[in-house]
Design a protein around this motif. Structure first.
Motif, PDB file in Angstrom:
ATOM      1  N   VAL A  51     -25.842  -0.315   5.706  1.00 30.64           N
ATOM      2  CA  VAL A  51     -25.567  -1.020   4.455  1.00 30.64           C
ATOM      3  C   VAL A  51     -24.816  -2.305   4.793  1.00 30.64           C
ATOM      4  O   VAL A  51     -23.759  -2.265   5.432  1.00 30.64           O
ATOM      5  CB  VAL A  51     -24.725  -0.164   3.488  1.00 30.64           C
ATOM      6  N   LEU A  52     -25.352  -3.433   4.335  1.00 32.99           N
ATOM      7  CA  LEU A  52     -24.780  -4.756   4.595  1.00 32.99           C
ATOM      8  C   LEU A  52     -24.282  -5.354   3.289  1.00 32.99           C
ATOM      9  O   LEU A  52     -25.015  -5.392   2.295  1.00 32.99           O
ATOM     10  CB  LEU A  52     -25.854  -5.659   5.209  1.00 32.99           C
ATOM     11  N   LEU A  53     -23.039  -5.841   3.288  1.00 37.65           N
ATOM     12  CA  LEU A  53     -22.510  -6.545   2.122  1.00 37.65           C
ATOM     13  C   LEU A  53     -23.068  -7.964   2.093  1.00 37.65           C
ATOM     14  O   LEU A  53     -22.868  -8.739   3.026  1.00 37.65           O
ATOM     15  CB  LEU A  53     -20.981  -6.577   2.182  1.00 37.65           C
ATOM     16  N   GLU A  77     -20.403 -17.657   3.963  1.00 34.94           N
ATOM     17  CA  GLU A  77     -19.064 -17.575   4.552  1.00 34.94           C
ATOM     18  C   GLU A  77     -19.125 -17.146   6.012  1.00 34.94           C
ATOM     19  O   GLU A  77     -18.153 -17.298   6.749  1.00 34.94           O
ATOM     20  CB  GLU A  77     -18.205 -16.578   3.777  1.00 34.94           C
ATOM     21  N   LYS A  78     -20.270 -16.568   6.411  1.00 31.52           N
ATOM     22  CA  LYS A  78     -20.463 -16.104   7.794  1.00 31.52           C
ATOM     23  C   LYS A  78     -19.384 -15.096   8.193  1.00 31.52           C
ATOM     24  O   LYS A  78     -18.796 -15.166   9.286  1.00 31.52           O
ATOM     25  CB  LYS A  78     -20.550 -17.275   8.762  1.00 31.52           C
ATOM     26  N   LYS A  79     -19.151 -14.146   7.297  1.00 30.48           N
ATOM     27  CA  LYS A  79     -18.237 -13.029   7.559  1.00 30.48           C
ATOM     28  C   LYS A  79     -18.997 -11.738   7.270  1.00 30.48           C
ATOM     29  O   LYS A  79     -19.061 -11.298   6.117  1.00 30.48           O
ATOM     30  CB  LYS A  79     -16.990 -13.131   6.676  1.00 30.48           C
ATOM     31  N   PRO A  80     -19.583 -11.136   8.291  1.00 30.35           N
ATOM     32  CA  PRO A  80     -20.421  -9.953   8.043  1.00 30.35           C
ATOM     33  C   PRO A  80     -19.602  -8.671   7.910  1.00 30.35           C
ATOM     34  O   PRO A  80     -18.597  -8.479   8.612  1.00 30.35           O
ATOM     35  CB  PRO A  80     -21.294  -9.896   9.303  1.00 30.35           C
ATOM     36  N   TYR A  81     -20.049  -7.807   6.998  1.00 33.20           N
ATOM     37  CA  TYR A  81     -19.482  -6.464   6.876  1.00 33.20           C
ATOM     38  C   TYR A  81     -20.648  -5.499   6.675  1.00 33.20           C
ATOM     39  O   TYR A  81     -21.467  -5.691   5.769  1.00 33.20           O
ATOM     40  CB  TYR A  81     -18.523  -6.368   5.703  1.00 33.20           C
ATOM     41  N   ASN A 121     -15.968  -7.824  15.353  1.00 32.54           N
ATOM     42  CA  ASN A 121     -16.858  -7.311  16.404  1.00 32.54           C
ATOM     43  C   ASN A 121     -18.300  -7.790  16.272  1.00 32.54           C
ATOM     44  O   ASN A 121     -19.180  -7.283  16.968  1.00 32.54           O
ATOM     45  CB  ASN A 121     -16.807  -5.764  16.463  1.00 32.54           C
ATOM     46  N   CYS A 122     -18.537  -8.770  15.399  1.00 34.94           N
ATOM     47  CA  CYS A 122     -19.856  -9.396  15.272  1.00 34.94           C
ATOM     48  C   CYS A 122     -19.730 -10.865  15.643  1.00 34.94           C
ATOM     49  O   CYS A 122     -18.981 -11.611  15.000  1.00 34.94           O
ATOM     50  CB  CYS A 122     -20.405  -9.272  13.851  1.00 34.94           C
ATOM     51  N   VAL A 155     -32.670  -2.172  13.843  1.00 33.51           N
ATOM     52  CA  VAL A 155     -31.941  -3.372  14.261  1.00 33.51           C
ATOM     53  C   VAL A 155     -31.603  -4.150  12.997  1.00 33.51           C
ATOM     54  O   VAL A 155     -32.423  -4.238  12.071  1.00 33.51           O
ATOM     55  CB  VAL A 155     -32.791  -4.253  15.209  1.00 33.51           C
ATOM     56  N   MET A 156     -30.390  -4.725  12.949  1.00 31.00           N
ATOM     57  CA  MET A 156     -29.981  -5.550  11.809  1.00 31.00           C
ATOM     58  C   MET A 156     -29.242  -6.777  12.307  1.00 31.00           C
ATOM     59  O   MET A 156     -28.372  -6.678  13.172  1.00 31.00           O
ATOM     60  CB  MET A 156     -29.077  -4.762  10.856  1.00 31.00           C
ATOM     61  N   GLY A 157     -29.592  -7.943  11.759  1.00 31.18           N
ATOM     62  CA  GLY A 157     -28.896  -9.170  12.102  1.00 31.18           C
ATOM     63  C   GLY A 157     -29.028 -10.208  11.007  1.00 31.18           C
ATOM     64  O   GLY A 157     -29.664  -9.967   9.961  1.00 31.18           O
ATOM     65  N   GLU A 158     -28.410 -11.368  11.226  1.00 31.43           N
ATOM     66  CA  GLU A 158     -28.433 -12.460  10.263  1.00 31.43           C
ATOM     67  C   GLU A 158     -28.767 -13.764  10.978  1.00 31.43           C
ATOM     68  O   GLU A 158     -28.335 -13.979  12.112  1.00 31.43           O
ATOM     69  CB  GLU A 158     -27.071 -12.615   9.577  1.00 31.43           C
TER      70      GLU A 158
END
Length: 257
Positions: A51-53, A77-81, A121-122, A155-158
């Protein structure tokens, strides 16, 4: 294959279903809107889940080890959670303010302790500033892949494609299916996404389903930063290991200044 759909009466936008729409992506993927106080419960899912915010403020409660409150005004904002957990894990997402989360699931019999991904950690990395006159400038982050989650089938990324620039370039492909979910820093923003030899106009909230073996380069219009979540399903016996098979006539670009 561009897929454009709306949120339903329960605030859910379904992008892929393993037994339904876009089944060849081999994943269940949806975006969920949450009003303040709403709770999304995922314990009924007998599948691996991440789950990605995307926006808002939520509390992630996963198993007995994760209870984290996170806020992200928007992806830019480039702040992943994100949280990532195995089947049979009790998990809830509770909104403190109006929020959107993206949920990715697939089948997986393995078990592991839940993971929480956050700005600490990302790592975001910039690529392409010094290549092709800067026309491939993009910012990329990976929440998890084969390196840090070998037990996963996902796999999950932005990716943040800078205005007027290209990403997922040079044209390349891999056997594993991949899904992109787009947002733009202005709602009228647009770009183009290729799936094989077919270009599609990509807009805010669109989804591109990329079949295994099809090239998938992207570009965004000048003036608009394009964000997309990239989601891959490993194939059994053939995981995605940063696989890039370049389209032969464009392979020279990979090492060109």
């Amino acid at each position: 294959m561009l897929y454009r759909t709306d949120f339903d009466e329960n605030g859910r936008k379904t992008l892929c279903q393993m037994d339904g729409v876009n089944a060849d992506m081999l994943m269940d993927i949806f975006v969920q809107k949450l009003a303040p106080g709403d709770t999304l419960t995922l314990e009924e899912a007998e599948k691996e889940c991440a789950v990605l915010l995307l926006s808002g403020q939520v509390t992630f409660a996963v198993g007995n080890s994760i209870n984290e409150t996170c806020r992200r005004k928007n992806p830019f904002e480039k702040k992943p959670y994100a949280v990532h957990f195995c089947r049979g894990t009790k998990a809830t997402v509770t909104a403190i303010e109006g929020s959107q989360v993206l949920v990715q699931m697939t089948d997986n019999d393995r078990t592991w302790a839940p993971e929480f991904y956050h700005p600490g950690n990302c790592l975001y990395q910039e690529f392409g500033k010094g290549q092709w006159n800067g026309t491939g400038h993009r910012i990329v982050s990976t929440m998890f892949d084969l390196d840090n989650a070998p037990q996963s089938n996902l796999v999950m990324g932005e990716v943040f494609t800078q205005p007027g620039r290209w990403s997922s370039y040079p044209p390349h492909h891999h056997p594993q299916p991949e899904v992109y979910y787009y947002q733009f820093d202005h709602p009228e923003g647009f770009g183009a996404g290729f799936e094989g030899d077919t270009p599609y106009k990509t807009q805010n909230g669109d989804c591109l389903c990329i079949r295994g073996g099809n090239a998938h380069q992207q570009v965004t219009a000048p003036g608009y930063e394009m964000y997309y979540v990239w989601l891959i399903r490993h194939l059994d016996g053939d995981p995605w290991d940063k696989t890039r098979i370049y389209v032969p006539e464009y392979e020279w670009l990979a090492n060109a200044d």
